[in-house]
Design a protein around this motif. Sequence first.
Motif, short mmCIF file in Angstrom:
data_model
loop_
_atom_site.label_atom_id
_atom_site.label_comp_id
_atom_site.label_asym_id
_atom_site.label_seq_id
_atom_site.Cartn_x
_atom_site.Cartn_y
_atom_site.Cartn_z
N ALA A 29 0.83 -1.21 0.00
CA ALA A 29 0.00 0.00 0.00
C ALA A 29 0.86 1.26 0.00
O ALA A 29 0.57 2.22 -0.70
N LYS A 30 1.92 1.25 0.78
CA LYS A 30 2.83 2.39 0.85
C LYS A 30 3.47 2.66 -0.51
O LYS A 30 3.71 3.80 -0.90
N MET A 31 3.75 1.58 -1.26
CA MET A 31 4.38 1.73 -2.57
C MET A 31 3.38 2.02 -3.68
O MET A 31 3.74 2.11 -4.85
N GLY A 32 2.10 2.16 -3.31
CA GLY A 32 1.09 2.50 -4.30
C GLY A 32 0.60 1.34 -5.13
O GLY A 32 -0.09 1.55 -6.14
N THR A 54 -1.98 -0.81 -5.31
CA THR A 54 -3.29 -1.00 -4.69
C THR A 54 -3.85 -2.39 -4.91
O THR A 54 -4.34 -3.03 -3.97
N LYS A 114 -5.38 2.38 3.83
CA LYS A 114 -5.28 3.41 2.80
C LYS A 114 -5.22 4.81 3.41
O LYS A 114 -4.45 5.66 2.96
N ALA A 121 -2.13 7.46 3.03
CA ALA A 121 -2.62 8.39 2.01
C ALA A 121 -1.65 9.54 1.75
O ALA A 121 -1.49 9.99 0.61
N THR A 160 1.54 9.40 2.17
CA THR A 160 2.89 8.88 1.96
C THR A 160 3.04 8.41 0.52
O THR A 160 2.26 7.63 0.04
N SER A 161 4.03 8.88 -0.15
CA SER A 161 4.36 8.43 -1.50
C SER A 161 5.57 7.55 -1.46
O SER A 161 6.44 7.69 -0.61
N LYS A 162 5.67 6.61 -2.36
CA LYS A 162 6.85 5.75 -2.41
C LYS A 162 8.11 6.54 -2.74
O LYS A 162 9.22 6.06 -2.54
N ARG A 163 7.92 7.80 -3.22
CA ARG A 163 9.09 8.63 -3.54
C ARG A 163 9.44 9.57 -2.38
O ARG A 163 10.36 10.36 -2.48
N ASN A 171 5.83 5.51 7.24
CA ASN A 171 6.68 6.29 6.34
C ASN A 171 8.07 6.58 6.90
O ASN A 171 8.93 7.09 6.18
#
Length: 481
Positions: A225-228, A230, A255, A259, A261-264, A411
């Motif tokens: 989920a953290k890495m997007g 889904t 989620k 929400a 937090t982006s993997k980048r 994160n």
Amino acid sequence: MSFRDESEEQKKPFLHTGSWYRMGSRQSSIMGSSAQIIRDGSISVLFCVLIVALGPIQFGFTCGYSSPTQAEIVKDLQLSVSEFSVFGSLSNVGAMIGAIASGQISEYIGRKGSLMIAAIPNIIGWLAISFAKDVSFLYMGRLLEGFGVGIISYTVPVYIAEISPQNMRGSLGSVNQLAVTTGIMLAYLLGLFVNWRILAVLGILPCTILIPGLFFIPESPRWLAKMGMTEEFEASLQVLRGFDTDISIEVNEIKRSVASTSKRTTIRFSDLKRKRYWFPLTIGIGLLVLQQLSGINGVFFYSSNIFESAGLSSSNVATLGLGVIQVLATGITTWLVDKAGRKLLLIISSTGMTLSLLLVAIAFYLEDLVSEDSSIFGILSLVGLVALVISFSLGVGAIPWLIMSEILPVNIKGLAGSIATLANWLTSWAITMTANLLLTWSSGGTFTIYTLVSAFTVVFVSLWVPETKGRTLEEIQSSFR
């Protein structure tokens, strides 16, 4: 897209699992017949935990290996005591390096990928030791083992916490320490019957089973989920909870948690100044450092001396007995932790350690005061040591790793987890290196210092450690905001 809404014919590759999932109508295929094994959610999670527990068994085997093999290795390779001491301590050095890398590796390639990476240097390290002709191969092997163990010590508790339902998370999380103690006991037991080279070859087994086993379990849904990812995240969670379980509430909670937090997203040390980060990190580091400052590793390392002073003829058999006691006590913790709670067990455990260490300290002080030899002081030391191991195993041994994996926000888990794990291994190394010097200075004084640390642990837990029993990871982490 919901996991249940996908069409019967749709197939998706499940990233980082080595498996394929057929979506829809509660049907799934995981490497063929594996679907039948994980039809029920609790069985699925238990299966995953048993697979990754091979890592901590390897961890324990590495810790226990040097005890039954010291005399043989020193004799066969003509080592000095100092050279063997370096051999023993290099696992801590390697673990510190592994701890530094563990968080970032786990964040970039996932929990399963981290364990795969950890297994490889462990296997190479054991082979190097088993074929060693001089200290260079011994040192290289021990360093590689330590590196793998450093990654394992962070990744396994985190993976177990992230896949477990909240009502089972404590018990399943305690399996990590139970596996470590089992590995130590196996090293002690097998060391009574085989020589050091064969014992090193046997050390390869946990990781050689772990590597193929990783292909049959899903990746952590929270990491996905953290890495997007889904779809993969929902598929993983559905497998872990069972195909008859409605996961929509848990999906929404996770989620919401990730929400922002982006993997980048790049987390810097400066971000740790925020209370929602520094407070749980302080608790995690505090528990893991106090675990080692109690002197437990120094006590284990020199337990044979205490056994000999108690008049026991076979220190190796007595050490094995101590290992068995540790496994049994840790097993009790695994059963109790979701019933009694983390905080209560930590208070009971650290209080018991304080009293046990105090008893050993008093025994040594009395031995110095009384001029005539008496076995009663050795027996008191033995009773105190056994009580110490039982008390340690009831909470302080297992629960700090569990709480660390529960309270760190997702994160910052990579960076903060690496810091906490490094602090633990650095303290372990310092205690192991100084214990002999302290015992030479004053045995009673040494155990008095350890007693004071354990007493402070009672205060630390009572004032600052939160109870995490019965709460989701998202609820725990949001409470620090």
